[in-house]
Motif scaffolding. Structure first.
Motif, PDB file in Angstrom:
ATOM      1  N   GLY A 131      58.879  45.673  43.846  1.00 16.57           N
ATOM      2  CA  GLY A 131      59.947  44.798  44.193  1.00 16.57           C
ATOM      3  C   GLY A 131      59.458  43.166  44.407  1.00 16.57           C
ATOM      4  N   ASN A 132      60.063  42.249  45.114  1.00 20.42           N
ATOM      5  CA  ASN A 132      59.784  40.773  45.075  1.00 20.42           C
ATOM      6  C   ASN A 132      59.102  40.474  46.392  1.00 20.42           C
ATOM      7  N   THR A 133      58.827  41.316  46.996  1.00 21.30           N
ATOM      8  CA  THR A 133      58.230  40.948  48.177  1.00 21.30           C
ATOM      9  C   THR A 133      56.766  41.376  48.491  1.00 21.30           C
ATOM     10  N   LEU A 134      55.839  40.327  48.945  1.00 23.12           N
ATOM     11  CA  LEU A 134      54.361  40.615  48.887  1.00 23.12           C
ATOM     12  C   LEU A 134      54.324  41.084  50.308  1.00 23.12           C
ATOM     13  N   SER A 162      57.267  30.884  42.268  1.00 24.05           N
ATOM     14  CA  SER A 162      58.751  31.460  42.601  1.00 24.05           C
ATOM     15  C   SER A 162      59.088  31.872  44.083  1.00 24.05           C
ATOM     16  N   VAL A 163      58.069  31.698  45.042  1.00 27.44           N
ATOM     17  CA  VAL A 163      58.205  32.059  46.419  1.00 27.44           C
ATOM     18  C   VAL A 163      59.417  30.947  46.973  1.00 27.44           C
ATOM     19  N   LEU A 190      50.448  33.797  42.789  1.00 28.93           N
ATOM     20  CA  LEU A 190      51.281  34.912  42.788  1.00 28.93           C
ATOM     21  C   LEU A 190      52.172  34.919  41.645  1.00 28.93           C
ATOM     22  N   GLY A 191      52.697  36.111  40.870  1.00 28.30           N
ATOM     23  CA  GLY A 191      53.112  35.823  39.710  1.00 28.30           C
ATOM     24  C   GLY A 191      55.019  35.325  39.969  1.00 28.30           C
ATOM     25  N   ASN A 192      55.618  35.119  39.057  1.00 26.88           N
ATOM     26  CA  ASN A 192      57.006  34.495  39.055  1.00 26.88           C
ATOM     27  C   ASN A 192      57.947  35.697  39.504  1.00 26.88           C
ATOM     28  N   ASP A 193      57.471  37.057  39.707  1.00 28.27           N
ATOM     29  CA  ASP A 193      58.286  37.919  40.190  1.00 28.27           C
ATOM     30  C   ASP A 193      58.552  38.177  41.877  1.00 28.27           C
ATOM     31  N   VAL A 194      57.458  37.060  42.378  1.00 30.41           N
ATOM     32  CA  VAL A 194      57.152  37.279  43.807  1.00 30.41           C
ATOM     33  C   VAL A 194      57.981  36.238  44.368  1.00 30.41           C
TER      34      VAL A 194
END
Length: 245
Positions: free
Chosen positions: A152-155, A194-195, A169-173
């Motif tokens: 998913g998109n949440t660390l 992206s956060v 962190l990657g752009n998906d996070v």
């Protein structure tokens, strides 16, 4: 001090029951379904824990300050707060930790990783998620939520010893969960382009954090950057909708 104990037939271990003992090995049978708050804390000799039950309930601080414990496998619906440590700080604001824990493996039934679950585990190098877990994905010491079988998109949380002084962190996070980096004193730079959402206490007690770059932030939680070395507001707050106290 107690050095050996036969847990045969034990169903539940009460709060602080074996705190401060000298047990070196704990072998819990399949009958043991719960371990209470602080049940084995302050046990300097404990280096191995075996769980006979496939799924258990484990309370906060159950293995806090078990200085000889360097790996453990847990399979319980909820990984409690401060299960291996307590959030005590020294005069400089650093979390005091005697934890030597290096590897944690979480089983397929783990559904919740509570905030601060691994806070203060400064030697923790890896968090492994067993196959079949439908809630989390682990990559190189970082744990993310799992949505429809995919990352998913949440660390959610990180292994403190794995991340070093800089995090990218990657752009998906797009979201950092509550307390995700809490108390990681070596962290100096964060780049998360992206956060847009930072939950409560996400970077609290990161006393050496000097630089943080995010996307267009919409939410900053309560005390998200409390007791860090940041001297400026994170870069783009033009779309900020919510900020904690």
């Amino acid at each position: 001090s107690l050095r050996n104990y036969d847990f045969t037939g034990v169903v539940a271990i009460g709060d602080y029951s074996f705190s401060g003992t000298d047990l070196a090995i704990v072998k819990l049978p399949a009958t043991t379904q719960s371990v209470g708050i602080g049940a084995f804390m302050n046990n300097a000799s404990l280096y191995k824990v075996d769980f006979g039950a496939k799924k258990m309930k484990i309370g906060e601080g159950a293995f806090a300050y078990c200085n000889a414990l360097d790996e453990i496998t847990l399979n319980c619906a909820v990984i409690s707060r401060n299960i291996f440590n307590s959030l005590m700080t020294d005069s400089n604001g650093n979390i005091v930790s005697n934890s030597t824990l290096k590897t944690v493996t979480l089983g397929k039934d783990v559904e919740v990783i509570s905030e601060y679950a691994f806070a203060g585990c400064k030697n923790l190098e890896d968090i492994i998620i067993e196959a079949g877990n439908n809630s989390f994905v682990a990559e190189n010491g970082y744990v993310y939520d799992k949505v429809n079988g995919k990352k998913g998109n949440t660390l959610i949380t990180v292994a403190p010893a794995r991340i070093g002084t800089r995090v990218t962190l990657g752009n998906d996070v797009t979201k950092i969960a509550k307390g995700a980096f809490n108390g990681i004193s070596q962290l100096k730079v964060v780049n998360a382009p992206s956060v847009t959402e930072i939950d409560d206490y996400a970077f609290a007690l990161c006393v050496n954090l000097q630089s943080a770059t995010f996307g267009k932030l919409r939410t900053i939680g309560v005390s998200a950057f409390s007791r860090t070395a940041l001297t400026a507001v994170p870069n783009d707050t033009s779309e900020l909708e919510t900020i904690g106290e």
